[in-house]
Design an enzyme around this catalytic site. Structure first.
Site, PDB file in Angstrom:
ATOM      1  N   SER A 137       0.872  -1.260   0.027  1.00 40.88           N
ATOM      2  CA  SER A 137      -0.110   0.025   0.052  1.00 40.88           C
ATOM      3  C   SER A 137       1.139   0.772  -0.152  1.00 40.88           C
ATOM      4  O   SER A 137       1.690   1.299  -0.572  1.00 40.88           O
ATOM      5  CB  SER A 137      -1.073   0.000   1.566  1.00 40.88           C
ATOM      6  OG  SER A 137      -1.542   1.264   0.967  1.00 40.88           O
ATOM      7  N   TYR A 148      -4.634   7.332  -7.436  1.00 39.04           N
ATOM      8  CA  TYR A 148      -3.844   6.131  -6.960  1.00 39.04           C
ATOM      9  C   TYR A 148      -3.679   6.722  -5.151  1.00 39.04           C
ATOM     10  O   TYR A 148      -3.885   5.237  -4.929  1.00 39.04           O
ATOM     11  CB  TYR A 148      -2.294   7.192  -7.402  1.00 39.04           C
ATOM     12  CG  TYR A 148      -1.288   6.603  -6.527  1.00 39.04           C
ATOM     13  CD1 TYR A 148      -0.886   5.347  -6.926  1.00 39.04           C
ATOM     14  CD2 TYR A 148      -0.506   6.545  -5.267  1.00 39.04           C
ATOM     15  CE1 TYR A 148       0.433   4.623  -6.474  1.00 39.04           C
ATOM     16  CE2 TYR A 148       0.557   6.031  -4.499  1.00 39.04           C
ATOM     17  CZ  TYR A 148       0.837   4.844  -4.894  1.00 39.04           C
ATOM     18  OH  TYR A 148       2.178   4.259  -3.845  1.00 39.04           O
ATOM     19  N   LYS A 152      -5.209   2.612  -2.593  1.00 42.26           N
ATOM     20  CA  LYS A 152      -4.029   2.661  -1.961  1.00 42.26           C
ATOM     21  C   LYS A 152      -4.409   2.111  -1.170  1.00 42.26           C
ATOM     22  O   LYS A 152      -4.131   1.549   0.242  1.00 42.26           O
ATOM     23  CB  LYS A 152      -2.331   3.492  -1.691  1.00 42.26           C
ATOM     24  CG  LYS A 152      -1.626   3.430  -2.487  1.00 42.26           C
ATOM     25  CD  LYS A 152      -0.931   2.009  -2.856  1.00 42.26           C
ATOM     26  CE  LYS A 152       0.367   2.387  -4.055  1.00 42.26           C
ATOM     27  NZ  LYS A 152       0.742   0.440  -4.057  1.00 42.26           N
TER      28      LYS A 152
END
Length: 251
Positions: A137, A148, A152
């Site tokens: 992550s 993004y 994560k």
């Protein structure tokens, strides 16, 4: 020492995972799109560490390729005892200005493939009564910087939930949340304005901490004191404040 499968193994953290695992005498399955680069790495790893190294070229945005990697995780020959879901990248463009296909591909690599490979590994490892899954992550999971950070954040929450489900089975799940790390990642993404030099991490240190945390069964691994402090602060900040900070940073 068992076999480890590493995705995104041709560069950056993935390559570092390969080297440290090989040094610890783990056999390896290396997964990435660049077959030539994987083969060159495999030659060096075999020569330096004397371990068995398989090369499995795959584009994790392609479902058929993900299925081939999942099949390797389920194989009985040279069973995989550690899965490192490391493959990832970012689209350095505002969401509303970017191509939606590019955003879909990012989610395929960083969400769908992580889910599919974790599913294959967890089921197979549970049957064997041992194993570990390490999903990469990021501290970006606590920010609001587009697709993004959303991907994560999904990886972090998914891995925590998987760890709860696997408790008592002999299989563990760990989410690695590194901060800014010196790799090719940011150069490829086109980032030019980032944090001060002291805020950057060395990739060897990140991987060393991650593997140590996997060995002790930690659910979340955050390398370095400064990023552990940063993530603690981020978790307790009002979301309005986090949005304001992200906007100010231009992320």
């Amino acid at each position: 020492m068992g076999t480890a499968l590493v995705t995104g193994a041709s560069a950056g953290l993935g390559e570092e995972f390969a080297w440290q695992l090989a040094t610890a005498k783990h056999d390896l399955v290396l997964v990435a799109r660049d077959e030539a680069r994987l083969e060159a790495l495999a030659v060096r790893l075999r020569a330096a560490a004397g371990v068995h190294v398989e090369v499995l070229p795959a584009d994790l945005s392609v479902r058929e390729d993900v299925a081939r990697v999942a099949a390797r995780l389920e194989a009985d020959e040279r069973p995989v005892g550690l899965l490192v879901n490391n493959a990832g990248y970012t689209v350095h463009e505002r969401f509303t200005r970017s191509d939606l296909d590019a955003q879909d591909a990012l989610l395929d690599v960083m969400v769908r493939s992580v889910q599919a490979l974790s599913h294959a590994a967890a089921r197979t490892m549970k049957d064997r009564g041992r194993g570990a899954i390490l999903n990469v992550s990021s501290v970006a999971a606590h920010t609001v910087s587009g697709t993004y950070s959303a991907a994560k954040a999904w990886v972090l929450t998914f891995t925590e939930g998987l760890a709860v489900e696997l408790e008592g089975t002999g299989v563990t799940a760990t989410a690695l949340c590194p901060g800014l790390t010196r790799t090719e990642f940011h150069e490829r993404a086109g980032f030019t304005r980032l944090g001060p030099g002291w805020f950057w991490l060395d990739r060897a240190d990140v991987v060393r901490v991650a593997l140590a945390d996997v060995r002790r069964g930690a659910v979340v691994s955050v390398p370095s004191v400064r990023y552990r402090v940063a993530t603690t602060v981020a978790r307790h900040l009002p979301r309005e404040a986090m949005r304001a900070l992200t906007k100010r940073a231009g992320l």
